[in-house]
Design a protein around this motif. Structure first.
Motif, short mmCIF file in Angstrom:
data_model
loop_
_atom_site.label_atom_id
_atom_site.label_comp_id
_atom_site.label_asym_id
_atom_site.label_seq_id
_atom_site.Cartn_x
_atom_site.Cartn_y
_atom_site.Cartn_z
N ASP A 97 0.88 -1.16 0.00
CA ASP A 97 0.00 0.00 0.00
C ASP A 97 0.92 1.22 0.00
OD1 ASP A 97 -2.16 1.64 0.21
OD2 ASP A 97 -2.45 1.30 2.36
N PHE A 98 0.80 2.05 -1.04
CA PHE A 98 1.79 3.14 -1.18
C PHE A 98 1.12 4.40 -1.71
CE2 PHE A 98 2.01 3.25 -5.77
CZ PHE A 98 1.44 2.03 -6.10
N ARG A 99 1.87 5.43 -1.77
CA ARG A 99 1.38 6.70 -2.29
C ARG A 99 2.54 7.38 -3.04
NH1 ARG A 99 -3.86 9.49 -0.32
NH2 ARG A 99 -3.74 11.33 -1.65
N VAL A 100 2.23 7.96 -4.20
CA VAL A 100 3.23 8.73 -4.94
C VAL A 100 3.06 10.19 -4.53
CG1 VAL A 100 4.14 9.34 -7.20
CG2 VAL A 100 3.01 7.14 -6.86
N VAL A 101 4.11 10.80 -4.05
CA VAL A 101 4.00 12.16 -3.52
C VAL A 101 5.03 13.10 -4.14
CG1 VAL A 101 3.15 11.28 -1.32
CG2 VAL A 101 5.57 11.80 -1.56
N GLU A 102 4.71 14.37 -4.11
CA GLU A 102 5.66 15.37 -4.58
C GLU A 102 6.77 15.49 -3.54
OE1 GLU A 102 3.68 18.95 -5.72
OE2 GLU A 102 2.34 17.86 -7.08
N ALA A 103 7.97 15.73 -4.06
CA ALA A 103 9.12 15.63 -3.16
C ALA A 103 10.13 16.73 -3.42
CB ALA A 103 9.80 14.28 -3.36
N ASP A 104 10.99 16.88 -2.45
CA ASP A 104 12.13 17.77 -2.60
C ASP A 104 13.22 17.02 -3.35
OD1 ASP A 104 13.99 19.93 -1.89
OD2 ASP A 104 14.95 18.34 -0.73
N SER A 105 13.97 17.70 -4.20
CA SER A 105 14.96 17.00 -5.03
C SER A 105 16.31 16.81 -4.35
CB SER A 105 15.12 17.70 -6.36
OG SER A 105 13.90 17.64 -7.07
N LEU B 2 -5.65 19.01 4.31
CA LEU B 2 -4.45 18.18 4.38
C LEU B 2 -4.36 17.48 5.73
CD1 LEU B 2 -1.75 20.56 2.79
CD2 LEU B 2 -3.09 18.75 1.68
N SER B 3 -3.96 16.21 5.68
CA SER B 3 -3.66 15.53 6.93
C SER B 3 -2.32 14.82 6.77
CB SER B 3 -4.76 14.54 7.30
OG SER B 3 -4.78 13.52 6.34
N PHE B 4 -1.72 14.42 7.87
CA PHE B 4 -0.37 13.82 7.82
C PHE B 4 -0.45 12.31 7.98
CE2 PHE B 4 2.13 17.74 9.57
CZ PHE B 4 1.83 18.42 8.39
N THR B 5 0.45 11.64 7.28
CA THR B 5 0.60 10.21 7.48
C THR B 5 2.09 9.89 7.35
OG1 THR B 5 -0.14 8.03 6.76
CG2 THR B 5 0.15 9.66 5.04
N MET C 69 6.10 6.31 -1.62
CA MET C 69 6.10 6.09 -0.18
C MET C 69 5.25 4.87 0.16
SD MET C 69 7.65 8.46 1.60
CE MET C 69 8.35 10.10 1.39
N VAL C 70 5.85 3.92 0.85
CA VAL C 70 5.09 2.80 1.39
C VAL C 70 4.53 3.27 2.73
CG1 VAL C 70 5.29 0.49 2.40
CG2 VAL C 70 6.41 1.02 0.22
N LEU C 71 3.23 3.20 2.87
CA LEU C 71 2.59 3.72 4.09
C LEU C 71 2.84 2.77 5.26
CD1 LEU C 71 -0.73 4.99 2.49
CD2 LEU C 71 1.44 6.19 2.79
N ALA C 72 3.40 3.33 6.31
CA ALA C 72 3.68 2.53 7.51
C ALA C 72 3.90 3.48 8.68
CB ALA C 72 4.92 1.65 7.30
N ASP C 73 3.37 3.09 9.83
CA ASP C 73 3.48 3.95 11.01
C ASP C 73 4.92 4.29 11.35
OD1 ASP C 73 0.79 3.73 11.17
OD2 ASP C 73 0.81 2.14 12.70
N SER C 74 5.82 3.37 11.03
CA SER C 74 7.20 3.56 11.42
C SER C 74 7.99 4.39 10.40
CB SER C 74 7.87 2.20 11.54
OG SER C 74 7.78 1.54 10.29
N GLY C 75 7.33 4.83 9.33
CA GLY C 75 8.04 5.57 8.29
C GLY C 75 8.76 6.80 8.85
N GLU C 76 9.93 7.08 8.29
CA GLU C 76 10.70 8.24 8.75
C GLU C 76 10.17 9.53 8.14
OE1 GLU C 76 15.11 8.20 9.67
OE2 GLU C 76 14.99 6.74 8.05
N ASP C 77 9.42 9.40 7.04
CA ASP C 77 8.95 10.59 6.35
C ASP C 77 7.51 10.91 6.71
OD1 ASP C 77 10.96 11.57 4.17
OD2 ASP C 77 11.08 9.38 4.16
N THR C 78 7.22 12.21 6.81
CA THR C 78 5.85 12.65 7.02
C THR C 78 5.31 13.11 5.68
OG1 THR C 78 6.40 13.32 9.25
CG2 THR C 78 4.39 14.26 8.30
N ILE C 79 4.13 12.61 5.36
CA ILE C 79 3.51 12.95 4.08
C ILE C 79 2.22 13.71 4.36
CG2 ILE C 79 2.73 12.03 1.88
CD1 ILE C 79 3.75 9.28 2.86
N ALA C 80 2.03 14.79 3.62
CA ALA C 80 0.76 15.51 3.69
C ALA C 80 -0.13 14.98 2.57
CB ALA C 80 0.99 17.00 3.52
N VAL C 81 -1.33 14.52 2.93
CA VAL C 81 -2.23 14.01 1.89
C VAL C 81 -3.55 14.76 1.97
CG1 VAL C 81 -1.22 11.72 1.71
CG2 VAL C 81 -3.00 12.13 3.39
N CYS C 82 -4.17 14.93 0.79
CA CYS C 82 -5.43 15.66 0.72
C CYS C 82 -6.60 14.72 1.01
CB CYS C 82 -5.58 16.27 -0.67
SG CYS C 82 -7.19 17.06 -0.91
#
Lengths: 567, 567
Positions: B191-199, B402-405, B211-224
């Motif tokens: 289960d994943f999400r393609v997100v806009e990113a910094d280069s 927007l919410s964070f995951t 991004m593979v969605l997982a509670d332990s992920g190091e990255d915070t993603i803002a999703v609409c």
């Protein structure tokens, strides 16, 4: 793949230092590109060949129940200190410190790592044997990287390691791996020979090399004319000579022999066969922390085999010495003999043990001894097999004659015993509950070197000739005139059909002229090229066989069936 | 494979520093073993998972006509100097000298090498586009390697590089790779999400992360909440706020504001929403050869996003500063504002451009300005997007919220443009015969990290739960009582049948008791375990589904058909 979009940058340029066909053709045909000395990129064609070779290896390893792993390439230097190899490997072992000043090495081989992986994880004889292998990039900082993929610094190797509770079980596995390696090389379409070998820096109690026969091979192999015996000259043996020249019987005596510094002079002077003279080869022998001059004595008709000399002295290396260096310690070049001389350590060839009627230097300018009987020192001197076998010598196992041939070492298998498990304290509990070091074997096969070896054995003056199991593409479809709609249509149709049948096929859809494209196909070496040309108006096409260079005319509407039959 | 001979050293020991489930379970279940900080060996189970992932990647890459290569891991430092990245990468780039004192780096990514490979080999627009990729070990000397395979130093990455003659064609390829990457992750059961990113350090004009969605992920993603928009917070945008609090209209004036050093104090003091206050975040900005203090201004209700701040200043990094450092250059912490102040460079958040009725520091102890209208400096000040979006902010593309995951970055694709081809002078001839730098894309996917990501998303308290496309073995046959001949016979029969059908199957033939073996199977996470136990006397066996943890009773003589149906 369409040739117009394939990254296959063929060229007429020969790399500066290239002398071997594989180096020249793999570079020119767009398989490899050099990054720095001994460092290569594998372009798409080479990557395909590598994967095919890896596939065959994986299948044959699976068939003998070997399990694939992948170990870290960057390995802690500690482990190399534990085994004592950090010094033995010398500068070939590339060392560096990470940002925290910890010392690491780039793995050139993985005995220590594998022992470390298994120790404390396999603890009982019940879980033995196991055979673990990997196919991975290795690095050796060779002093003289050369010959393209043949002797690179970064290279791909299949390295396997087996663990056993008994020596008998190691023997069983050793032969199973030998059989698997033979299958691999046979499947790759290679003509090869399994030979006895020196165990070198890896150590252990016995080893065999798999040699792909090729004129350009760096290794010389002695092979018997009658039996299966073959050995690297570094390890080759011979029987006591069959034909022995007549002995120059004489009383022990010292003779004045002015200006007879060479064996030829000496044999001439006394009118004897050089077999009855003793040659001294002085060398500086390098140990871990020191070095010394050692005198190696062989029969005048023989030559010192340097790898045997290294083994006999348990040295890291041996190098030449100058006459001045010998004079410094009181030796007299040209007149050095093994009797009454204590200036330097001696090693005498085993063939000289108890030899009588010999002539040797008297350790005095212009004097030699005659009538020397070495049995007088057979108890005190150090005798070892240090002579190189000669073509024409007798096989150690039968009465066949040895002859030399050249080979490329593509595999080397070792009975290690406890060489690594003992110092690294890797132990298991045997049936009696007693702790024992693992009995090990190790098995290497050069994957990137095999790519070169295929070409060394299979090429002609126009380029590579890939065998069926190694070809990057089996079939090349050549549309001679890309403006001819019928030719294009047939090309496309055949291309689609072959792709659907999972045949590896490339369609040469470039606008270049026929002659150029054909040269390109020959350089690359696709096994079969289907030429769709002018004869198509008469319903005919041709199949060009790269190996035989023969062209066969085939009816256009039968081409698919014909090709499927051939491959 | 028979479990008794398989090298799967499961254990109860949890590595010291392990906190993530993937790190714990992959270690305990005998997939990986640590060699040193951030260095791991892949044992047979992990190697199998890696190969399955690589297979899926290869198939999807082939489907978009990308060509596989393999570049040297040891790369000349010259190339990194040519591109200017040798400094930018800092200590993560491991450098060393070979025996001839030439400087090399262990490749952490291969843009320079790939450009060097293609330059002078592809020379015409006719041979474009090409997309070359490799799957190979990489090395980054991370300051804090952690989380097992998630952030190792040596890791396996798929890195691809495409070359184009136009930006439109790059766009086409970028989306083709995005689609292929989505297929890969879907096939792996993620289960994943393609997100806009910094280069980041790679550069270029735009990038997306997978991004593979997982509670332990190091990255915070803002999703609409409404549309497909998703972005790493490092790059997330928001629309101008929908709900804006009432403005505290006031004439421009300086006010005494004793002891109001924080935004909370300030908002309280003036009874205004923090939206109308300006927060100053002072940082030391590190450049290649120098550093300076820069003042970042954002609304009081916002926070500085550090990656955006690095990008806005074209810095290598930014670090905190102390109040003493600020005082040294005459700044007054708590009262710093963007007006009438030239002690340090300013960057003002783009959201503040033309903002009126603001309150900000007056650069004087205990004084603030009110009624500030930033439009007076809109022409002279430097505005950039430097604020972090907040949960509840409005989507930049719709009126969703927007919410964070949390996510694990497993892929990152970049439109590079000419970032590397221009400095490295890698050019082709366009249709008009004019020389142009290649327009490039680059596409990374973390292969070893994917192994961990699967487990992060698919595990329970007892161990790993492999998806069908990633399972090291699909079926585990558990013979409960190895002394029961009927159980053994059925186990062996099913094992042979499944092997013949090319099903990846393991036979648990160990003498250990059932409970132990079952725990082991759960820890490892085989999708299906066939339990051949006591019920066999009644003609029944069970299938245990690891994902649902349900057991289904099946007739023993139908077990083969049933399993084949399920997998």
């Amino acid at each position: 793949m369409r040739r117009s979009k394939a990254f296959i940058p063929t060229s007429k340029e020969v790399p500066n230092e290239a002398t071997l066909p594989s180096h020249i053709f793999l570079s020119r045909a767009g398989f490899i590109s050099q990054v720095a000395a001994g460092l290569y990129n594998y372009m798409p064609l080479a990557k395909k060949v590598i994967k095919k070779i890896e596939n065959v290896i994986n299948e044959e390893m699976e068939a003998i129940s070997a399990q694939e792993v992948e170990l870290s390439f960057v390995t802690p230097a500690d482990l190399w200190a534990e085994s004592g190899r950090i010094e033995k490997f010398g500068k070939e072992l590339l060392r560096f410190k990470d940002r925290k000043e910890n010392l690491f090495v780039l793995g050139p081989t993985h005995e220590e790592m594998m022992v470390d992986l298994v120790r404390n994880r396999v603890t009982s004889y019940k879980n033995l044997p196991i055979n673990l292998y990997q196919i991975k990039t290795k690095f050796r900082d060779e002093a003289r990287p050369r010959f393209g993929l043949m002797r690179g610094r970064e290279f791909i190797m299949k390295d396997g390691y087996s663990f056993h509770s008994t020596f008998q079980d190691l023997d069983r596995e050793f032969y199973a791996v030998e059989a698997a390696y033979k299958k691999i090389l046979s499947r790759l379409g290679l003509d090869f020979r399994v030979v006895e070998a020196d165990s070198g820096a890896i150590g252990g109690s016995g080893s065999k090399e798999l040699m792909v026969l090729a004129d350009s091979g760096e290794d010389t192999i002695a092979v018997c004319s009658k039996c299966e015996y073959g050995a690297n000259v570094e390890a080759a043996k011979r029987s006591k000579r069959g034909h022995i020249p007549e002995a120059p019987e004489a009383e022990f005596n010292k003779f004045q022999t002015p200006d007879t510094k060479t064996i030829d002079d000496l044999a001439q002077f006394f009118k004897v066969d050089p077999y009855y003279t003793i040659k001294c080869v002085a060398k500086r022998v390098i140990y871990e922390d020191s070095s010394e001059i050692v005198l190696f004595f062989v029969r005048g008709c023989d030559n010192l085999q340097e790898v045997k000399a290294v083994n006999a002295t348990e040295a890291l290396d041996i190098v030449d010495v100058t006459e001045e260096e010998l004079a410094e310690i009181g030796l007299i070049p040209g007149f050095i003999g093994p009797l009454d001389q204590d200036k330097a350590k001696h090693v005498i060839d085993a063939d000289l043990k108890n030899a009588a009627n010999m002539i040797c230097g008297a350790n005095e300018t212009d004097y030699h001894f005659v009538g020397v009987d070495l049995s007088v020192i057979s108890e005190v001197a150090y005798f070892a097999d240090i002579a190189e076998v000669n073509e024409g010598d007798t096989c150690p196992y039968c009465d066949g004659e040895l002859s030399f041939t050249k080979g490329i070492e593509v595999g080397h298998i070792f009975k290690l015993g406890t060489t690594y498990s003992a110092p690294l304290k890797a132990e298991f509990l045997d049936e009696n509950g007693k702790s024992q070091p693992f009995i090990m074997g190790t098995y290497g096969m050069g994957v990137s070197r095999l790519v070169a070896a295929v070409v060394e054995q299979h090429h002609d003056e126009n380029g590579c000739i890939w065998t069926k199991e190694t070809a990057p593409y089996m079939v090349n479809i050549m549309v001679s005139n890309i403006k001819d709609e019928a030719q294009v249509a047939l090309g496309e149709e055949l291309y689609t059909k072959l792709q659907d049948a999972k045949v590896e096929v490339i369609l040469d859809d470039r606008k270049d002229r026929f002659g150029f494209k054909m040269k390109d196909a020959e350089l690359i070496g696709f096994p079969y090229t289907v030429i769709i040309g002018k004869e198509l108006v008469n319903g005919n096409v041709q199949i060009y066989d790269r190996a035989t260079t023969e062209k066969t005319e085939v009816k256009a509407d039968e081409i698919y069936e014909k090709i499927m039959e051939m491959i």
